[in-house]
Enzyme design. Structure first.
Site, PDB file in Angstrom:
ATOM      1  N   ALA A 194       0.810  -1.218   0.000  1.00 60.24           N
ATOM      2  CA  ALA A 194       0.000   0.000   0.000  1.00 60.24           C
ATOM      3  C   ALA A 194       0.844   1.269   0.000  1.00 60.24           C
ATOM      4  CB  ALA A 194      -0.927   0.001   1.220  1.00 60.24           C
ATOM      5  N   LYS A 195       2.104   1.152   0.422  1.00 57.43           N
ATOM      6  CA  LYS A 195       3.042   2.285   0.454  1.00 57.43           C
ATOM      7  C   LYS A 195       2.433   3.493   1.153  1.00 57.43           C
ATOM      8  CE  LYS A 195       5.413   0.632  -3.686  1.00 57.43           C
ATOM      9  NZ  LYS A 195       4.508  -0.495  -4.008  1.00 57.43           N
ATOM     10  N   ARG A 196       1.816   3.237   2.291  1.00 52.32           N
ATOM     11  CA  ARG A 196       1.240   4.324   3.069  1.00 52.32           C
ATOM     12  C   ARG A 196       2.345   5.065   3.825  1.00 52.32           C
ATOM     13  NH1 ARG A 196      -2.580   2.955   0.010  1.00 52.32           N
ATOM     14  NH2 ARG A 196      -4.717   2.759   0.751  1.00 52.32           N
TER      15      ARG A 196
END
Length: 272
Positions: free
Chosen positions: A92-94
């Site tokens: 998700a590369k949050r």
């Protein structure tokens, strides 16, 4: 999932393969598009044919959230279908600060119950620490990625100490987590740097994308990146799930996963 449990899976399957579920409805076989939930049906058949050969699945969240509520439903069904002993990664590369990060962590670790999530470190410790508060969950921090644009920032020398930015990310983040809850994304196409990165963080697991369609060399990654508990999850997405776009797509995916597993078995015997 604990580090010991993950390592036991690697040993029992002689594999450190992660299958990326970057499921694009425009690339899947035409006969599936008439299914009520074609995304889930595609994933289900991929899982059925690959789970014996891999230790992790990594859905790329963008492919699901782009479809709105139906995509999130397909993701939830996929996550529920994955065997419980297999490590799950929310790609998700949050990365945000304060309550926003806490809610991202709650969404992926409590509501959806992923084992791990990829996190962007650019905003610093207060964007990462909320994810590290969850027991037996993992942060997979972007360190040195395989895309061409990685050179725009990751290789810039930090003012004063001469370190590259990715080296600063590695060293600073060691103050936030440890080898039991913190992994790093290290691109397979950066194989020449993997040994150096392994020296900087000897105990942490690496999630290594870029093997297969992107041209990363599994042998070089294994030689330079493996440690005494393997320390690698090597991801292949397109090279497995899109090995065929015909009715034999799932069988072909299983064959490609088996090829990688067999190659990995040799490296585990050689380096462990």
């Amino acid at each position: 999932m604990t580090r010991a449990e993950l390592f036991n899976q690697i040993k029992s399957k002689s594999s450190y393969l992660c299958v990326g579920l970057d499921t694009d409805i425009n690339k899947m076989p035409a006969h599936l598009k008439s299914e009520k939930d074609p995304i889930f049906e595609f994933n289900k058949q991929i899982i059925d044919n690959t789970y014996k050969h891999c230790v992790a699945y990594k859905p790329n969240i963008a492919f699901y959230e782009a479809l709105g509520p139906a995509g999130w439903e397909s993701l939830a069904k996929t996550l529920e279908y994955i065997p419980k002993e297999i490590f799950t990664i929310a790609d998700a590369k949050r990365g945000d600060i304060g309550n926003t990060s806490k809610l991202y962590a709650k969404a992926f670790f409590e509501t959806m119950d992923f084992d791990s999530i990829t996190v962007a470190p650019y905003m610093g410790h207060d964007s990462v620490l909320p994810f590290l508060e969850f027991e037996d969950k993992w942060v997979i921090l972007l360190a040195h990625t395989s895309n061409p644009g990685s050179q725009d920032f990751q290789l810039i020398s930090a003012e004063g100490d001469g370190k590259k930015l990715y080296e600063t990310v590695l060293s600073k983040s060691q103050e936030w987590g440890n080898a039991d809850n913190l992994m790093y994304v290290v691109g397979a196409t950066q194989a020449d740097k993997i040994g150096h990165i392994r020296n900087l963080v000897p105990d942490n697991f690496f999630l290594v994308p870029g093997v297969g369609a992107q041209g990363g060399d599994l042998g070089e990654v294994s030689k330079h990146g493996m440690n005494d508990h393997c320390g690698l999850l090597v991801n292949s997405s397109r090279g497995i799930i899109y090995a065929s776009n015909e009715k034999d797509f799932a069988e072909r995916a299983g064959q490609e996963a088996l090829k990688l597993q067999q190659e990995m078995e040799g490296y585990l015997e050689q380096y462990l």
